[in-house]
Structure formats: structure tokens, C-alpha cells
Design an enzyme around this catalytic site. Sequence first.
Site, PDB file in Angstrom:
ATOM      1  N   CYS A 135      43.641  37.704  13.235  1.00 51.76           N
ATOM      2  CA  CYS A 135      44.291  38.555  14.230  1.00 51.76           C
ATOM      3  C   CYS A 135      44.572  39.934  13.673  1.00 51.76           C
ATOM      4  O   CYS A 135      44.570  40.150  12.466  1.00 51.76           O
ATOM      5  CB  CYS A 135      45.565  37.903  14.774  1.00 51.76           C
ATOM      6  SG  CYS A 135      46.895  37.660  13.611  1.00 51.76           S
ATOM      7  N   CYS A 136      44.777  40.873  14.617  1.00 52.62           N
ATOM      8  CA  CYS A 136      45.065  42.256  14.267  1.00 52.62           C
ATOM      9  C   CYS A 136      43.890  42.852  13.491  1.00 52.62           C
ATOM     10  O   CYS A 136      42.761  42.815  13.953  1.00 52.62           O
ATOM     11  CB  CYS A 136      46.381  42.327  13.497  1.00 52.62           C
ATOM     12  SG  CYS A 136      47.071  43.982  13.329  1.00 52.62           S
ATOM     13  N   ILE A 137      44.106  43.338  12.269  1.00 51.08           N
ATOM     14  CA  ILE A 137      43.051  43.983  11.482  1.00 51.08           C
ATOM     15  C   ILE A 137      42.204  42.963  10.706  1.00 51.08           C
ATOM     16  O   ILE A 137      41.106  43.287  10.251  1.00 51.08           O
ATOM     17  CB  ILE A 137      43.660  45.034  10.509  1.00 51.08           C
ATOM     18  CG1 ILE A 137      42.597  45.930   9.861  1.00 51.08           C
ATOM     19  CG2 ILE A 137      44.509  44.359   9.436  1.00 51.08           C
ATOM     20  CD1 ILE A 137      41.880  46.862  10.803  1.00 51.08           C
ATOM     21  N   PRO A 139      40.159  40.598  11.496  1.00 49.03           N
ATOM     22  CA  PRO A 139      38.757  40.378  11.861  1.00 49.03           C
ATOM     23  C   PRO A 139      37.759  41.276  11.110  1.00 49.03           C
ATOM     24  O   PRO A 139      36.579  40.947  11.032  1.00 49.03           O
ATOM     25  CB  PRO A 139      38.742  40.676  13.364  1.00 49.03           C
ATOM     26  CG  PRO A 139      40.113  40.282  13.827  1.00 49.03           C
ATOM     27  CD  PRO A 139      41.014  40.730  12.716  1.00 49.03           C
ATOM     28  N   THR A 197      42.141  37.605  17.940  1.00 52.98           N
ATOM     29  CA  THR A 197      43.026  38.213  18.933  1.00 52.98           C
ATOM     30  C   THR A 197      43.592  39.492  18.334  1.00 52.98           C
ATOM     31  O   THR A 197      43.689  39.628  17.116  1.00 52.98           O
ATOM     32  CB  THR A 197      44.135  37.232  19.365  1.00 52.98           C
ATOM     33  OG1 THR A 197      44.817  37.757  20.505  1.00 52.98           O
ATOM     34  CG2 THR A 197      45.139  36.971  18.265  1.00 52.98           C
TER      35      THR A 197
END
Length: 224
Positions: A135-137, A139, A197
Amino acid sequence: MGKKVAVVLAGCGVYDGSEIHESSAVLVHLSREGAQVEVYAPNVDQMHVVDHVRGQPTQEKRNVLVESARIARGNIKDLAKLDVKGLDALIIPGGFGVAKNLSTWATQGKNCTVSKEVEDVLKAFHAAKKPIGLCCISPVLAAKIFPGCELTVGHDTECEKWPYAKTAETMKELGCKHVNKHVTEIHVDTKNKLVTTSAFMCNAPIHEIYDGIGKMVKEVVRLA
């Protein structure tokens, strides 16, 4: 017995470690799903330490494992000891520590390197066809390691709501398929078993970020 899920942290604090609200949301939702959780972090120095009041780096030195232990309430292991055989899934919350301590994305973008320990762990789960939640950065780690994978970091057009949308464009340059999703939504790459996400990539109310992470966790446990 619940699924055994590894959570990898990158320190403690949004600007130089793991984002605390995201990490807490992951742990709460895993508890709700009845999962057994093992928390890990690399035993390395942080890239730098940021004063979270001023938003400026300081001269301090801190260790990623020691700082991550604050979130894990001391119940944490050195990432070097992670054995994929005994685990069903992997989740990595966001925070700038992912881009500073787990990789060099913060300074090098698409030309970054991912820490060898982190890359080995991601590749081990991927090879074992075990799900990975990001999630957030975080990925961006998959974007760098798994060319052609499908991911979301939210939206790819920068605006007040999506201040970090350029990240999506950079991921596309790495050959990934970026899928625009709202903060409460997830994207599932079924081929690679990646569930992503946007979390705090979106300027959204914290409960929406919490709900989006909940969907990510639920799907990771379902796929495990």
C-alpha cells in the site's frame, strides 16, 4: 489456525520509516481476519532521520529494526531470518522508509535499487505463488522487481487530492500497468498475486485509508 502473514516494516514514522497509521491498520485488519502475524524489518541504518515536527533531516542515526520495534511493540525479527516456507503471505505498509530504507526510490526514482534482503523476500513469495499486499508507496518495490505487473498507487493525474500521482507515471515507465483506483478500492493482479491500494498517496480522511487497507488485507488473506 489462521494464515501466517509476514509484515515488513521500514522504521517508524512517515518521513523516514513506515507510516504508523498504515502499519497499525494492517495489523488491526490482520487480527480481525484471524491471521498469525510475524513482523520483520532489516537490521540496517536508516538513510537519515527526519524531525517530524519541522520536516527536516537531523544529524541523528537510527536503526530500521530498532525503530520498527516501536510499532511491533518489541515483537519483531530481523528480516534476514524470514523463511518463506513457514509463511502464507507478505504485506509491506507504506511510508517514506520504503523509498529510503528498503530501496533508493526517494533519491533515484525508476533507476533505484531495492535492498537485496527485501528483493530476495519479495522474489521468494512471488516464486512460491504466495500473495503480496502493498500500500501507499510500497507498490514501487514490485514495479521495480516484477516488470509487467499490475498495480495501483491511486490516480495518475496530479491534483490536490492526489499529490503524488507522478509515481504512477514513473511506474508505467518501468513497464507496469497502473490501474486508477479510489482510496477505498484495491487492485488485484491475479497472475502475480499482488494486491495494492493507495492509502496515504491520497489526501483523504483517515477512515477511508483505513477501509482501503482493510480490503487489501482481506484479499491477501483470502488468496493465501
